[in-house]
Design a protein around this motif. Structure first.
Motif, PDB file in Angstrom:
ATOM      1  N   LEU A   1     -19.426  -2.400  44.981  1.00  0.00           N
ATOM      2  CA  LEU A   1     -19.353  -3.076  46.267  1.00  0.00           C
ATOM      3  C   LEU A   1     -18.254  -4.130  46.264  1.00  0.00           C
ATOM      4  O   LEU A   1     -17.506  -4.278  47.233  1.00  0.00           O
ATOM      5  N   LEU A   2     -18.186  -4.846  45.123  1.00  0.00           N
ATOM      6  CA  LEU A   2     -17.151  -5.869  44.989  1.00  0.00           C
ATOM      7  C   LEU A   2     -15.767  -5.254  45.111  1.00  0.00           C
ATOM      8  O   LEU A   2     -14.887  -5.773  45.811  1.00  0.00           O
TER       9      LEU A   2
ATOM     10  N   ALA B   1     -14.987  -2.470  46.554  1.00  0.00           N
ATOM     11  CA  ALA B   1     -14.778  -2.049  47.941  1.00  0.00           C
ATOM     12  C   ALA B   1     -14.442  -3.249  48.803  1.00  0.00           C
ATOM     13  O   ALA B   1     -13.551  -3.187  49.670  1.00  0.00           O
ATOM     14  N   ALA B   2     -15.159  -4.352  48.550  1.00  0.00           N
ATOM     15  CA  ALA B   2     -14.920  -5.558  49.328  1.00  0.00           C
ATOM     16  C   ALA B   2     -13.512  -6.078  49.075  1.00  0.00           C
ATOM     17  O   ALA B   2     -12.812  -6.483  49.996  1.00  0.00           O
TER      18      ALA B   2
ATOM     19  N   ALA C   1     -11.237  -4.003  50.948  1.00  0.00           N
ATOM     20  CA  ALA C   1     -11.326  -4.252  52.386  1.00  0.00           C
ATOM     21  C   ALA C   1     -10.718  -5.599  52.733  1.00  0.00           C
ATOM     22  O   ALA C   1     -10.143  -5.762  53.799  1.00  0.00           O
ATOM     23  N   LYS C   2     -10.815  -6.565  51.819  1.00  0.00           N
ATOM     24  CA  LYS C   2     -10.349  -7.921  52.120  1.00  0.00           C
ATOM     25  C   LYS C   2      -8.838  -8.069  52.022  1.00  0.00           C
ATOM     26  O   LYS C   2      -8.297  -9.067  52.460  1.00  0.00           O
ATOM     27  N   LYS C   3      -8.216  -7.077  51.393  1.00  0.00           N
ATOM     28  CA  LYS C   3      -6.760  -7.107  51.272  1.00  0.00           C
ATOM     29  C   LYS C   3      -6.148  -7.343  52.650  1.00  0.00           C
ATOM     30  O   LYS C   3      -6.413  -6.614  53.597  1.00  0.00           O
TER      31      LYS C   3
ATOM     32  N   VAL D   1      -4.109  -7.307  55.764  1.00  0.00           N
ATOM     33  CA  VAL D   1      -3.129  -6.401  56.370  1.00  0.00           C
ATOM     34  C   VAL D   1      -2.754  -6.972  57.717  1.00  0.00           C
ATOM     35  O   VAL D   1      -3.522  -7.707  58.323  1.00  0.00           O
ATOM     36  N   ASN D   2      -1.557  -6.630  58.137  1.00  0.00           N
ATOM     37  CA  ASN D   2      -1.142  -7.029  59.465  1.00  0.00           C
ATOM     38  C   ASN D   2      -1.366  -5.848  60.402  1.00  0.00           C
ATOM     39  O   ASN D   2      -0.719  -4.808  60.254  1.00  0.00           O
ATOM     40  N   PRO D   3      -2.274  -5.991  61.352  1.00  0.00           N
ATOM     41  CA  PRO D   3      -2.565  -4.838  62.212  1.00  0.00           C
ATOM     42  C   PRO D   3      -1.442  -4.529  63.189  1.00  0.00           C
ATOM     43  O   PRO D   3      -1.463  -3.488  63.837  1.00  0.00           O
ATOM     44  N   ILE D   4      -0.458  -5.440  63.269  1.00  0.00           N
ATOM     45  CA  ILE D   4       0.621  -5.213  64.225  1.00  0.00           C
ATOM     46  C   ILE D   4       1.697  -4.305  63.638  1.00  0.00           C
ATOM     47  O   ILE D   4       2.248  -3.462  64.326  1.00  0.00           O
ATOM     48  N   LEU D   5       1.974  -4.496  62.351  1.00  0.00           N
ATOM     49  CA  LEU D   5       3.129  -3.817  61.786  1.00  0.00           C
ATOM     50  C   LEU D   5       2.845  -2.355  61.516  1.00  0.00           C
ATOM     51  O   LEU D   5       1.727  -1.984  61.165  1.00  0.00           O
TER      52      LEU D   5
ATOM     53  N   VAL E   1       2.936   1.261  59.608  1.00  0.00           N
ATOM     54  CA  VAL E   1       2.783   1.648  58.215  1.00  0.00           C
ATOM     55  C   VAL E   1       3.691   2.851  57.962  1.00  0.00           C
ATOM     56  O   VAL E   1       3.828   3.720  58.830  1.00  0.00           O
TER      57      VAL E   1
END
Lengths: 182, 255, 102
Positions: A6-7, A9-10, A13-15, A17-21, A23
């Motif tokens: 879980l850690l 995965a967390a 997930a916590k990495k 990221v910029n949702p605008i740019l 990929v």
């Protein structure tokens, strides 16, 4: 074990990221898909559709032109019919006018004939009347003269020369008539 | 864990998708790529079927293809480019269909993600439009296209100090950017709205005291789904017609 | 898929909050400031385009009512105008996303 997973995965997930740019891999796939679509549409798949549409449009245009020509033919027929109707109407008018003239002439002729006949009869009748009047007048005149001469001869107790007296009476009557009419 | 509190998922969970294969490579294939590929394939299939039928009276798929061709011709090329625009029909129609199918997956169950809510698709198409309209201008008017755009005629000479930078920025920098951001932000906003109301519905479902408010949230979700259909169409249309307007501006710069 | 992520997230938060609460306070403060300014940013960015779009659509409707035969052209132009005006609000939305989530 589960906590570690879980850690992990967390962490993943916590990495941040910029949702605008954009990929890279998505750009690659988007560009590849769009270029595939574009090239296939441009060189393969759009042409038949366009051809069908153009064909249909051409057919429509042909049908419309045909319909136009048919309707213009109908217009021509109508115009010819109208022209013929006009000619016939003029002709009929002429016939009617001629007939009317004829009738008018006939009527005038009949009228003139009738008038002439009436005039002739009237002339004849007035002539007869005049003749009868003259005869009666002459007869009356001789009788009156005879009566007057005989009466005069009785007055004067002497036979008068009838013819001479007659001449005198004649003159007198004529003068009196002329005086009377005057 | 907080029971009953509204917990909005982190943005990357809403818009990022794990790769199906090729993780970490430049060809990593995830849901967005799948949607893009699917949009291309569906469009190709529609036109392939439509082109193979050739009925005098169109029906079904043929009708869709022909209506869309008519639509692009009459509603995009005629007002956007004017005469001489027929040759850009393949690109514009590909663009329209690609964007529409990429948008509409935002409300299709099991996809629930518009591919254009990621910046990749809009930026690719916007850069393509940018390259395309500059290319059209250079091809038809040579370098005079650039000078005409930067130094518009009829402006007093000193004003060029002011006008030229503005024209440069608005014509050659802002256009692709605004084109991409418009589409991307519209679709991302719609997607986030749908996610918000979905999360609200789920939370209300699990939170008994406020479960009576669930129908309201559900109604909003359904209404927004209908609205997103409109937005999906409208954004594809606007992107396409703006591309057409830019191309038209490059083709007939005197207007 | 996002729900699964969400569940994992919640579970991991439950396990990790105790460990590094001190480290997260700064980040939390930044997130809170970002979130509130994001709200202001989007709210302010929405004012102008809202007025603008309302004006455009109103004028377009009156134009269409006056000349219904040119409604198609007016509608196309209206959509273009809306697209240009809306861009400002959308940039505001992008700023919102940047402030809130990045």
């Amino acid at each position: 074990m589960l906590a570690a997973a879980l850690l992990l995965a967390a962490e993943e997930a916590k990495k941040t990221v910029n949702p605008i740019l954009p990929v890279t891999e998505e750009i690659v796939w988007a560009a590849a898909s769009f270029f595939l679509l574009w090239m296939l549409m441009r060189y393969v798949f759009l042409a038949p559709v366009m051809r069908v549409m153009d064909e249909r449009e051409g057919r429509l245009r042909e049908a419309r032109a045909e319909a136009d020509s048919a309707s213009s033919g109908a217009d021509d027929a109508v115009a010819a019919y109208n022209a013929r109707v006009d000619v016939a109407r003029v002709e009929a008018n002429g016939i009617v006018a001629a007939a009317r003239d004829e009738a008018e002439r006939y009527r005038a002729r009949q009228l003139a004939e009738a008038n002439a006949a009436i005039h002739a009869q009237r002339d004849q009748a007035s002539a007869e009347v005049g003749a009868a009047k003259a005869a009666a007048l002459a007869q009356l005149r001789t009788q009156v003269a005879g009566v007057a001469v005989s009466a005069a001869s009785r007055v004067v107790q002497k036979d008068l020369a009838l013819d001479a007296q007659l001449q005198v009476i004649e003159d007198y009557v004529n003068g009196s008539i002329e005086g009377g009419t005057r | 864990m907080i029971i009953g509190a509204l917990q909005f998922p982190p943005i990357e969970n809403v818009v990022e998708w794990p790769a199906w294969f090729g993780q970490g490579q430049a060809y990593a294939f995830n849901k967005i790529a799948f949607i893009n590929l699917l949009a291309a394939i569906i469009t190709i299939v529609i036109f392939a079927i439509a082109g193979s039928k050739k009925q005098l009276v169109p029906r079904g798929v043929q009708n869709i293809a022909e209506v869309s061709v008519q639509f692009i011709r009459n509603e995009v090329i005629a007002p956007g480019i004017g005469h001489g625009g027929e040759r850009y029909l393949p690109m514009l129609i590909s663009m329209f269909f690609f964007l529409f199918f990429s948008n509409i997956t935002g409300i299709i169950p099991l996809f629930n993600m518009p591919a254009t809510a990621r910046m990749a698709t809009p930026i690719v198409l916007a850069l393509l439009a940018w390259v395309w309209f500059i290319g059209v201008g250079l091809k038809h008017h040579g370098i005079r296209y650039i000078t005409g755009a930067l130094f518009p005629p009829g402006v007093p000479k000193p004003l060029y100090l002011l006008v030229t930078p503005i024209e440069f920025v608005s014509t050659f920098l802002v256009r692709p950017f605004s084109l991409a951001v418009r589409l991307f932000a519209n679709m991302l906003a719609g997607h986030i709205l749908l996610v918000t109301f979905s999360v609200l519905c789920i939370t209300l479902w699990g939170f008994k005291p406020l479960v009576a408010a669930l129908p309201l949230s559900l109604f909003m979700l359904i209404a927004l789904t209908g609205f997103e259909v409109l937005v999906a169409f409208l954004q594809a249309y606007i992107f396409t017609i703006l591309t057409a307007v830019y191309i038209g501006g490059a083709l007939h710069p005197e207007h | 898929m996002s729900l699964l992520h969400h569940a994992i997230e919640l579970a991991s938060e439950a396990t990790t909050t105790a460990a590094d609460s001190a480290a997260t306070t700064a980040a939390d403060a930044k997130a809170a400031a970002g979130a509130s300014s994001a709200g202001y940013a989007y709210g302010l960015a929405a004012i102008g385009p809202g007025i603008g779009i309302g004006y455009i659509v109103g004028q377009a409707v009156s134009a269409m009512a006056r000349q219904p035969e040119s409604a198609g052209m007016v509608r196309t132009t209206m959509f273009l105008g809306i697209a240009f005006t809306e861009a400002l609000a959308l940039i505001g939305f992008v700023v919102f996303i940047l402030l809130k989530f990045v």
